[in-house]
Design an enzyme around this catalytic site. Structure first.
Site, short mmCIF file in Angstrom:
data_model
loop_
_atom_site.label_atom_id
_atom_site.label_comp_id
_atom_site.label_asym_id
_atom_site.label_seq_id
_atom_site.Cartn_x
_atom_site.Cartn_y
_atom_site.Cartn_z
NE ARG A 237 28.19 78.11 58.76
CZ ARG A 237 28.70 77.52 57.74
NH1 ARG A 237 29.46 78.51 56.15
NH2 ARG A 237 27.98 76.06 56.87
CG HIS A 238 31.89 84.76 53.87
ND1 HIS A 238 32.57 83.92 52.77
CD2 HIS A 238 31.95 86.38 53.53
CE1 HIS A 238 32.34 84.53 51.55
NE2 HIS A 238 32.60 85.75 51.49
#
Length: 396
Positions: A237-238
């Site tokens: 994920r970012h």
């Protein structure tokens, strides 16, 4: 093969008038000088007696060729020189007198002990761009510290930051520190060449793999500056946007990237979950980041109901960035890869192409291959046989 044959095969490019001495070995330095060769420079790879560059002995092999060596040494000329022997030193110095660039990635101090420091060589060729790439650079308390890519990944923080929260630190799936160092070496050489056009003088370019990797940390370093702590591992994920992750469809994984509220709203409608866009937990990016696990669970509850191909089509049509999760074979087979000429042939071997496309020069799909050891030694010795009255750097 003689050097005239190599010149005829060498692709035209913005560096076609440059002569580069390549003293680099393994991956970091050869990757940087390979970019110069791809862009037209004449690159003479000087190799040690015996087996030459260590990577000539590394696998995998195709038709007896080391791909490790071939991938980053295509289009170069090879000469074996013993830089401790008087006759070979004279040949080497004659090449230096005519060279535009010298690149080396020995441990700091090696070139000085040979009598070939920047100061010594620039005295006989003031226009020489002398590029040094090493693990930790030419200065600082760790300048002489030996380094391979994994050591630099470990010491830069990128290995610790890579992986999932419940998993161990994980090496990036390529020799990132080596390659970053090579790219910055190329950038430094190009910058010094541009400056030489204005000043007429050469320069010493000092690049460290550690510095190059640290410069690529970006998000992790942002988190450190903001909090004073090292960021934890977060998987795919970012760190600052959601949903921005790998998601499970019925048959395989794929990637969705929503960088703002508008894209998130489009995504919710595309997957027939409009209520998620008005859910208080997900109303803005801050909320989505705080509730990222819940948001992913909600999305995957729907996404697992259809194959990835379905979602790739409908999400793309909604204007939301989305992409399949491909392996290397699938990426190499993409029509986009072919359209960008990013799989080429060099010396009968398929390998990644040149990512730098310049409108005024062709981007050949077939390029000269990597040289065999000392393949051009005889012709290069003949070309650079004339010895001037200038003594060599050891005063001989």
């Amino acid at each position: 093969m003689d050097t005239s044959s190599v010149a005829a095969a060498r692709p035209a490019g913005p560096f076609s008038d440059l002569l580069v001495i390549d003293l680099t070995h393994v991956l970091n330095g050869p990757f940087g000088t390979n970019i110069l060769a791809d862009l037209g420079a004449r690159v003479i790879k000087v190799e040690q007696p015996g087996h030459g560059d260590d990577t000539r002995l590394y696998g995998p092999f195709v038709n007896g060729q080391s791909l490790y060596f071939s991938f980053v040494n295509r289009g170069k000329e090879s000469i074996v020189l013993d830089l401790k022997a008087d006759a070979d030193r004279k040949v080497f110095l004659n090449i230096v007198r005519k060279a535009d660039v010298l690149a080396e990635n020995f441990r700091p101090g090696t070139m000085q002990r040979l009598g070939f420091s920047y100061e010594a060589l620039s005295a006989i060729n003031p226009r020489l761009i002398y590029a040094s790439s090493s693990g930790f650079g030419q200065t600082g308390p760790m300048a002489s510290y030996p380094a391979y890519d994994t050591i630099v990944q470990a010491m830069s923080g990128i290995l610790d930051a890579t992986g999932f929260p419940d998993g161990p630190p994980t090496r990036v799936g390529t020799s990132l520190s080596d390659l970053c160092g090579g790219v910055f070496m190329f950038s430094g050489i190009a910058s010094a060449l541009y400056d030489r056009q204005k000043t007429g003088k050469g320069a010493h370019v000092d690049v460290a793999m550690f510095d190059a990797t640290l410069a690529f940390l970006e998000h992790g370093f942002m988190s450190y500056v903001a909090t004073g702590r090292a960021p934890g591992r977060i998987g795919n994920r970012h760190p600052y946007m959601a949903p921005f992750d790998v998601f499970e469809a019925r048959d395989r994984q794929f990637v969705i990237c929503c960088g703002n509220d508008s894209l998130f709203q489009k995504l919710c409608h595309a997957v027939a979950r409009p209520e998620l866009a008005t859910d208080a937990r997900f109303a803005d990016n801050l909320g989505r980041m705080e509730n990222s696990a819940a948001l992913k669970a909600e999305l995957e509850r729907t996404l697992r109901g259809q194959d990835a191909s379905h979602w790739l089509q409908v999400i793309h049509e909604a204007g939301v960035p989305v992409g399949p999760l491909l392996d290397i074979a699938e990426a190499a087979a993409l029509p986009q890869t072919a359209a960008r000429n990013m799989v080429i042939e060099a010396g009968g071997v398929r390998m990644p192409g040149n990512p730098i496309k310049i409108s005024t020069y062709a981007d050949p799909a077939v390029r000269p291959g990597a040289p065999s050891l000392d393949e051009h030694g005889a012709s290069l010795r003949h070309e650079f046989a004339a010895v001037t009255a200038v003594p060599d750097c050891a005063g001989r």
